[in-house]
Design an enzyme around this catalytic site. Structure first.
Site, PDB file in Angstrom:
ATOM      1  N   HIS A   1      -7.096  -5.287  10.025  1.00  0.00           N
ATOM      2  CA  HIS A   1      -6.838  -5.015   8.603  1.00  0.00           C
ATOM      3  C   HIS A   1      -5.539  -5.676   8.151  1.00  0.00           C
ATOM      4  O   HIS A   1      -4.632  -5.925   8.936  1.00  0.00           O
ATOM      5  CB  HIS A   1      -6.875  -3.513   8.290  1.00  0.00           C
ATOM      6  CG  HIS A   1      -5.702  -2.702   8.750  1.00  0.00           C
ATOM      7  ND1 HIS A   1      -5.752  -1.330   8.903  1.00  0.00           N
ATOM      8  CD2 HIS A   1      -4.430  -3.040   9.084  1.00  0.00           C
ATOM      9  CE1 HIS A   1      -4.583  -0.881   9.279  1.00  0.00           C
ATOM     10  NE2 HIS A   1      -3.762  -1.887   9.412  1.00  0.00           N
TER      11      HIS A   1
ATOM     12  N   GLU B   1      -9.484  -2.249   5.268  1.00  0.00           N
ATOM     13  CA  GLU B   1     -10.132  -2.007   6.551  1.00  0.00           C
ATOM     14  C   GLU B   1     -11.351  -2.924   6.717  1.00  0.00           C
ATOM     15  O   GLU B   1     -11.848  -3.474   5.724  1.00  0.00           O
ATOM     16  CB  GLU B   1     -10.571  -0.538   6.620  1.00  0.00           C
ATOM     17  CG  GLU B   1      -9.432   0.463   6.493  1.00  0.00           C
ATOM     18  CD  GLU B   1      -8.558   0.576   7.740  1.00  0.00           C
ATOM     19  OE1 GLU B   1      -8.383  -0.424   8.467  1.00  0.00           O
ATOM     20  OE2 GLU B   1      -8.037   1.665   7.994  1.00  0.00           O
TER      21      GLU B   1
ATOM     22  N   ASN C   1      -7.353  -3.521  14.276  1.00  0.00           N
ATOM     23  CA  ASN C   1      -8.733  -3.747  13.831  1.00  0.00           C
ATOM     24  C   ASN C   1      -8.849  -4.904  12.848  1.00  0.00           C
ATOM     25  O   ASN C   1      -9.889  -5.099  12.227  1.00  0.00           O
ATOM     26  CB  ASN C   1      -9.315  -2.468  13.208  1.00  0.00           C
ATOM     27  CG  ASN C   1      -8.603  -2.052  11.924  1.00  0.00           C
ATOM     28  OD1 ASN C   1      -7.653  -2.711  11.487  1.00  0.00           O
ATOM     29  ND2 ASN C   1      -9.044  -0.960  11.331  1.00  0.00           N
TER      30      ASN C   1
ATOM     31  N   ASP D   1       0.828  -1.213   0.000  1.00  0.00           N
ATOM     32  CA  ASP D   1       0.000   0.000   0.000  1.00  0.00           C
ATOM     33  C   ASP D   1       0.858   1.257   0.000  1.00  0.00           C
ATOM     34  O   ASP D   1       2.063   1.204   0.201  1.00  0.00           O
ATOM     35  CB  ASP D   1      -0.973   0.002   1.200  1.00  0.00           C
ATOM     36  CG  ASP D   1      -0.303  -0.446   2.508  1.00  0.00           C
ATOM     37  OD1 ASP D   1       0.934  -0.341   2.608  1.00  0.00           O
ATOM     38  OD2 ASP D   1      -1.017  -0.903   3.407  1.00  0.00           O
TER      39      ASP D   1
HETATM   40  P1  PGA Z   1       2.171  -1.959  12.751  1.00  0.00           P
HETATM   41  O1  PGA Z   1       1.038  -1.953  11.637  1.00  0.00           O
HETATM   42  O2  PGA Z   1       3.188  -2.971  12.326  1.00  0.00           O
HETATM   43  O3  PGA Z   1       2.728  -0.557  12.727  1.00  0.00           O
HETATM   44  O4  PGA Z   1       1.519  -2.323  14.035  1.00  0.00           O
HETATM   45  C1  PGA Z   1       0.561  -3.166  11.143  1.00  0.00           C
HETATM   46  C2  PGA Z   1      -0.556  -2.905  10.155  1.00  0.00           C
HETATM   47  O5  PGA Z   1      -1.300  -1.934  10.322  1.00  0.00           O
HETATM   48  O6  PGA Z   1      -0.678  -3.691   9.209  1.00  0.00           O
END
Ligand code: PGA
Length: 268
Positions: A139, A144, A137, A67
């Site tokens: 994702h 999302e 969450n 992304d």
């Molecule tokens: P993080 O993010 O490694 O900064 O916890 C993971 C994600 O949102 O996929």
């Protein structure tokens, strides 16, 4: 799913680096799917160390990132292109012209950009190993909750929880994007192997929903239940809400024996 529980985050990174290294050393033109965020930083450090020790060359590797934020270009230090440069690409022998990030600049048609990214992945032969983190969450990428399980690369609006979770990376007066281009869930499921890393207590609920919850757009990572080769690397905290931990430990002992004989990618 192969759920592997480690004592700490460093062991998770070391194991993930072994998966990446074995793929790169085994395949003549490996294609990696890469992730950003805090979790994979220690994986990238391990890979840089292996490269500097002369154990790993990225010269034949192609990469596709999951992304990229919309509204900030690659010269911006908040861009995921910049993140990849400073955490991995600048320190290894990868050909940057073979590293791809899904972008959609001002005036570009998001639909066309998304389709072009999917085409580029296909032309490269598909992703061999997709690295993933997981949001609190649930994702994966920026898919999302409520993302279509059949989604492809496109623009997503970030949830308030994701914006809040990522605000730690931005100064108070800095522009924080609320839109991103992201590979879709179907794009991710096309990879031959997926390797999801999760560490820390704040991921425990999402990990539980992913591994043993219902297959549901409410937890996009639960789509990995459909994947033939999903490897889930957890530290103890991220695994803390999982039941049946004894089973995962026992199964992993058996897998280690198979891996020793046939290699990590014996199901390739
Ligand atoms: P993080 O993010 O490694 O900064 O916890 C993971 C994600 O949102 O996929």
């Amino acid at each position: 799913m192969q759920v592997i529980i480690f004592d700490d985050a460093q062991q998770v990174a070391q194991s993930a680096a072994e998966w990446v290294a074995e793929l790169i050393n085994k395949k003549s033109n490996p294609v990696l799917g890469l992730a950003t965020g805090s979790t994979p930083i220690s994986l990238y450090q391990e890979l840089v160390n292996k490269h500097k020790a002369g154990e790993l060359s990225f010269s034949n590797t192609t990469s596709f990132n999951l992304d990229e934020y919309l509204g900030i270009d690659e010269t911006n230090e908040q861009s995921y292109r910049h993140f990849m440069n400073v955490n991995l690409f600048n320190h290894v022998d990868i050909d940057k012209s073979k590293t791809f990030v899904p972008t959609c600049n001002n005036g570009e048609n998001p639909r066309e950009q998304g389709l072009a990214y999917e085409d580029k992945i296909s032309q490269a032969g598909g992703v061999d190993l997709q690295i993933l983190g997981i949001g609190a969450n649930g994702h994966i990428g920026f898919n999302e909750p409520t993302s279509s399980l059949s989604s492809r690369t496109r623009i997503k609006t970030l949830t308030q929880q994701t914006i809040d979770d990522n605000s730690r990376m931005f100064a108070a007066d800095e522009f924080q994007p609320t839109l991103a281009m992201t590979m879709g869930i179907a794009t991710i499921l096309d990879a031959r192997y997926v390797l999801l890393m999760a560490t820390g207590k704040n991921k425990a609920k999402a990990v539980k929903d992913m591994v043993t919850g219902a297959l549901s757009a409410a937890c996009p990572a639960s789509a990995l239940q459909l994947h033939e080769n999903a490897i889930i690397l957890l530290d103890k905290e991220a695994a803390s809400e999982l039941e049946d931990q004894d089973y995962y430990i026992w199964a992993n002992k058996q897998n280690l024996k198979i891996n020793r004989e046939f290699g990590l990618y014996h199901n390739y």
